[in-house]
Design a protein around this motif. Structure first.
Motif, mmCIF file in Angstrom:
data_model
loop_
_atom_site.group_PDB
_atom_site.id
_atom_site.type_symbol
_atom_site.label_atom_id
_atom_site.label_comp_id
_atom_site.label_asym_id
_atom_site.label_seq_id
_atom_site.Cartn_x
_atom_site.Cartn_y
_atom_site.Cartn_z
ATOM 1 N N LEU A 21 24.606 41.380 35.603
ATOM 2 C CA LEU A 21 26.039 41.592 35.444
ATOM 3 C C LEU A 21 26.405 41.632 33.972
ATOM 4 C CD1 LEU A 21 26.090 40.862 38.480
ATOM 5 C CD2 LEU A 21 28.172 39.553 38.026
ATOM 6 N N ARG A 22 27.196 42.623 33.616
ATOM 7 C CA ARG A 22 27.709 42.746 32.260
ATOM 8 C C ARG A 22 29.201 43.066 32.322
ATOM 9 N NH1 ARG A 22 23.946 40.256 31.355
ATOM 10 N NH2 ARG A 22 22.100 40.774 30.096
ATOM 11 N N ALA A 23 29.902 42.730 31.228
ATOM 12 C CA ALA A 23 31.338 43.006 31.142
ATOM 13 C C ALA A 23 31.626 43.694 29.816
ATOM 14 C CB ALA A 23 32.132 41.709 31.277
ATOM 15 N N PRO A 24 31.178 44.916 29.647
ATOM 16 C CA PRO A 24 31.304 45.578 28.343
ATOM 17 C C PRO A 24 32.733 45.887 27.937
ATOM 18 C CG PRO A 24 30.509 47.111 30.013
ATOM 19 C CD PRO A 24 30.492 45.745 30.635
ATOM 20 N N GLY A 25 33.671 45.837 28.891
ATOM 21 C CA GLY A 25 35.056 46.142 28.547
ATOM 22 C C GLY A 25 35.834 44.966 28.004
ATOM 23 N N THR A 26 35.210 43.790 27.902
ATOM 24 C CA THR A 26 35.913 42.609 27.395
ATOM 25 C C THR A 26 35.710 42.473 25.902
ATOM 26 O OG1 THR A 26 34.000 41.226 27.862
ATOM 27 C CG2 THR A 26 35.643 41.438 29.598
ATOM 28 N N ASP A 27 36.443 41.537 25.305
ATOM 29 C CA ASP A 27 36.386 41.356 23.855
ATOM 30 C C ASP A 27 34.994 40.988 23.370
ATOM 31 O OD1 ASP A 27 39.029 41.937 23.773
ATOM 32 O OD2 ASP A 27 39.707 39.854 23.674
ATOM 33 N N SER A 96 33.545 35.809 38.222
ATOM 34 C CA SER A 96 34.465 34.899 37.533
ATOM 35 C C SER A 96 33.763 34.073 36.467
ATOM 36 C CB SER A 96 35.120 33.953 38.545
ATOM 37 O OG SER A 96 36.022 34.652 39.379
ATOM 38 N N GLU A 97 34.514 33.768 35.427
ATOM 39 C CA GLU A 97 34.061 32.865 34.375
ATOM 40 C C GLU A 97 34.786 31.532 34.527
ATOM 41 O OE1 GLU A 97 33.931 32.472 29.500
ATOM 42 O OE2 GLU A 97 35.585 33.505 30.507
ATOM 43 N N PHE A 98 34.080 30.455 34.268
ATOM 44 C CA PHE A 98 34.652 29.112 34.337
ATOM 45 C C PHE A 98 34.619 28.497 32.944
ATOM 46 C CE2 PHE A 98 33.177 30.261 38.452
ATOM 47 C CZ PHE A 98 34.074 29.707 39.341
ATOM 48 N N GLU A 99 35.707 27.848 32.579
ATOM 49 C CA GLU A 99 35.785 27.248 31.249
ATOM 50 C C GLU A 99 36.673 26.012 31.312
ATOM 51 O OE1 GLU A 99 36.436 28.704 26.629
ATOM 52 O OE2 GLU A 99 37.281 29.873 28.279
ATOM 53 N N GLN A 100 36.276 24.979 30.612
ATOM 54 C CA GLN A 100 37.052 23.739 30.569
ATOM 55 C C GLN A 100 37.165 23.301 29.114
ATOM 56 O OE1 GLN A 100 35.562 20.440 32.947
ATOM 57 N NE2 GLN A 100 37.673 19.880 33.423
ATOM 58 N N LEU A 101 38.281 23.643 28.515
ATOM 59 C CA LEU A 101 38.521 23.243 27.133
ATOM 60 C C LEU A 101 39.259 21.912 27.089
ATOM 61 C CD1 LEU A 101 39.579 26.723 25.691
ATOM 62 C CD2 LEU A 101 37.335 25.617 25.623
ATOM 63 N N ALA A 102 40.261 21.776 27.920
ATOM 64 C CA ALA A 102 41.006 20.515 28.045
ATOM 65 C C ALA A 102 41.722 20.560 29.384
ATOM 66 C CB ALA A 102 42.005 20.354 26.905
ATOM 67 N N GLY A 103 41.670 19.451 30.114
ATOM 68 C CA GLY A 103 42.352 19.396 31.396
ATOM 69 C C GLY A 103 41.599 20.120 32.484
ATOM 70 N N ASP A 104 42.329 20.907 33.278
ATOM 71 C CA ASP A 104 41.745 21.537 34.454
ATOM 72 C C ASP A 104 40.706 22.595 34.096
ATOM 73 O OD1 ASP A 104 43.329 20.094 36.296
ATOM 74 O OD2 ASP A 104 45.003 21.468 35.974
ATOM 75 N N VAL A 110 36.441 38.750 35.927
ATOM 76 C CA VAL A 110 36.446 39.968 35.135
ATOM 77 C C VAL A 110 37.092 41.064 35.976
ATOM 78 C CG1 VAL A 110 34.987 41.669 33.968
ATOM 79 C CG2 VAL A 110 34.312 39.261 34.015
ATOM 80 N N GLU A 111 37.878 41.909 35.357
ATOM 81 C CA GLU A 111 38.498 43.014 36.087
ATOM 82 C C GLU A 111 37.413 43.924 36.669
ATOM 83 O OE1 GLU A 111 41.602 43.320 36.759
ATOM 84 O OE2 GLU A 111 42.281 41.634 35.536
ATOM 85 N N CYS A 112 37.700 44.484 37.839
ATOM 86 C CA CYS A 112 36.710 45.339 38.516
ATOM 87 C C CYS A 112 36.200 46.456 37.610
ATOM 88 C CB CYS A 112 37.319 45.944 39.774
ATOM 89 S SG CYS A 112 37.508 44.780 41.138
ATOM 90 N N ASP A 113 37.114 47.098 36.870
ATOM 91 C CA ASP A 113 36.715 48.222 36.029
ATOM 92 C C ASP A 113 35.871 47.790 34.838
ATOM 93 O OD1 ASP A 113 38.051 49.907 37.729
ATOM 94 O OD2 ASP A 113 39.849 50.077 36.482
#
Length: 523
Positions: A21-27, A96-104, A110-113
């Motif tokens: 899986l790759r997400a080339p359209g993201t930053d 989906s990406e999961f991230e926990q910086l602070a709190g929840d 990632v968008e389908c496209d």
């Protein structure tokens, strides 16, 4: 479909391809960007434990859930690539990406496209052992803390192809594997014929998580919805029910695991047992629970069965075709005192299940943290926990093709401090997959309990009674089987749609990197 260790996979050598899986359209190429949706309670606990373990443990704890199946004929690679991309776009939790910086913990797809598949040509693998080792290595390399959480590929041969995939428990449960296999196989057949895939609507696990959070956000330890758990704790003496037999494990220590599959009954014997349970007023999974309670008592356990069991929360709507962790875990208790036979114990199980289902909307992790905060930060269950799971694969999507597809589900956990049982039924019989701590005593206990369980279920199928059969006028007999019950399926027709009632229950062990997974009647 059968649930088996990956080292029991019957797979022929071939040329291995992976699609990553790759997400080339993201930053940032290859890594999606979180936008703030809140993960489910199960996901939040699983992620937090993995994060804590990664920060403080010298030994890496791990786990995976995986699936394999066969495609006949020469591979149409573009059709398979389209089918795999269709799966990931259809089920947003897989991208989906999961991230926990602070709190929840945040969870955002990632968008389908923006999702793409990158082909990696691994090359030929020449032996079944080398293939099994490769697959295990690929699956164990997944990291709960890193995207992506889904890997997929194929072993290509001239006349057939083995499709394989694995994912972290963060994005799946017991029913997700047959759903994924059905989706991929159905979409592949459609694309190969130049058609668009036609599949039932699949709900969003992210939407389910939002609904769960909204229902339970205001819950605290005084909430009356926790009364069922509190009553269980008062009688049990703890939040978690202990596995009642000796496994030879030390308190606070985790052990490498043994992962085994055992066949308990043939298809004909399973049909007979189901009919006996129906005639006695129960269902097959209730009979299995009753048998487990009796066998534990006969091996030295108590006269009251106390355990936890995973319960599917998919229901009968679009969630029935969705991939995700649609599972709650609930305690159950019922009497198996000596002298009680199948009809009496099934009454106890049925009443216990009714009480459980009346309180099933309380999330396991929420109850755990509110009622047993002393265990909230542990990296595993505190001791060997009594865990029971059941799933009828004949009632999952695509069941009518499982034998032709050679569909397999695989689970693995690196460490355990106890033992967990996944009972499952398919067209060839009744099986149990067990994962347990690798100690000499645990091996002996598991073997003895397994022999007794097989003997007990065989006796129940033959006579409908826990009591040893006798000959002559005093022969022990089970309940008379009404004509309308003979040959009937208590748990629904084979190949029926999504499992939603007490026909299947599935889950996950008390291992370092997560909580349990598995509605009493669906996995």
């Amino acid at each position: 479909m059968i649930q088996a260790p990956i080292d029991e996979l019957d797979v022929a050598p071939g040329h291995v391809l992976e699609w990553r899986l790759r997400a080339p359209g993201t930053d940032e190429p290859g890594i999606p960007r979180a936008r703030g949706a809140i993960a489910s309670y199960n996901q939040e606990k699983h992620y937090a434990v993995a994060k804590e373990a990664a920060a403080g443990s010298a030994e890496r704890f791990g786990s995976y859930v995986a699936g394999t199946f066969e495609i006949d004929g020469a591979l149409d690679r573009p059709a398979l690539e389209s089918a795999l991309l269709h799966l990931v776009r259809r089920h947003e939790v897989l991208r989906s990406e999961f991230e926990q910086l602070a709190g929840d913990l945040t969870c955002d797809p990632v968008e389908c496209d923006d999702i793409a598949l990158e082909l990696v040509d691994v090359g030929r693998v020449d032996t079944p052992d080398a293939l099994r080792s490769y697959l295990h290595g690929l699956f164990t390399a997944m990291d709960t803390l890193a995207w992506p959480l889904f890997v997929v590929g194929a072993v290509v041969r001239q006349e057939s192809t083995t499709v394989f995939f694995g994912y972290d428990h963060l994005v799946c449960d017991g029913l997700s594997t047959p759903i994924a296999i059905n989706d991929i196989a159905t979409a592949y057949a459609a694309y190969r014929e130049g058609r668009r895939p036609v599949l039932p609507e699949a709900g969003s696990y992210l939407a389910f998580s939002r609904e769960e959070r909204a229902r339970n956000r205001a819950m605290d330890a005084t909430d009356s919805r926790l009364d069922y758990w509190k009553g269980f704790m008062a009688r049990n003496g703890d939040f978690f029910p202990r596995f009642p037999l000796d496994l030879g494990v030390e308190q606070g220590r985790m052990y490498p695991t043994v992962n085994e599959l055992d066949k308990l009954l043939t298809a004909e014997q399973t049909d007979a047992l189901e009919t006996r349970c129906r005639a006695a007023g129960g269902r097959l999974f209730m009979g299995l629970l009753a048998a487990m309670g009796v066998c534990l008592r006969q091996e030295g356990g108590p006269g009251v069965y106390r355990g936890i069991m995973p319960i599917s929360e998919r229901g009968r709507g679009s969630y029935g075709n969705a991939i995700g962790w649609f599972v709650n875990t609930m305690p159950i208790e019922f009497s198996v005192e000596e002298g009680l036979d199948l009809p009496e114990i099934l009454v106890n199980v049925r009443n216990a299940m009714a009480a459980l289902m009346a309180h099933v909307d309380v999330p396991f992790v929420r109850a755990w943290h509110l009622l047993a905060p002393e265990y909230a930060t542990l990296l595993s269950w505190p001791f060997a926990v009594n865990f029971f799971s059941y799933l009828d694969f004949r009632r999952t999507p695509g069941a009518g093709n499982h034998l032709a597809w050679k569909a397999r589900k695989h689970i693995w956990a690196s460490h355990s401090n106890g033992i967990c049982y996944w009972f499952h039924r398919n067209d060839t019989g009744l099986y149990v997959c067990s994962v347990y701590a690798d100690t000499p005593q645990a091996r002996r206990t598991k073997a003895a309990l397994g022999r007794r369980m097989e003997q007990t279920l065989t006796t129940l199928a033959e006579s409908g009674s826990f009591r040893p059969a006798r000959t002559g006028d005093g022969a022990a007999r089970g309940p008379e089987i009404p004509a309308q019950a003979r040959g009937a399926a208590a748990d629904g027709p084979r190949g029926a749609g999504p499992v939603t009632g007490p026909a299947a229950v599935s889950g996950w062990p008390g291992r370092p990197a997560g909580v349990s997974s598995g509605r009493a009647g669906a996995s």
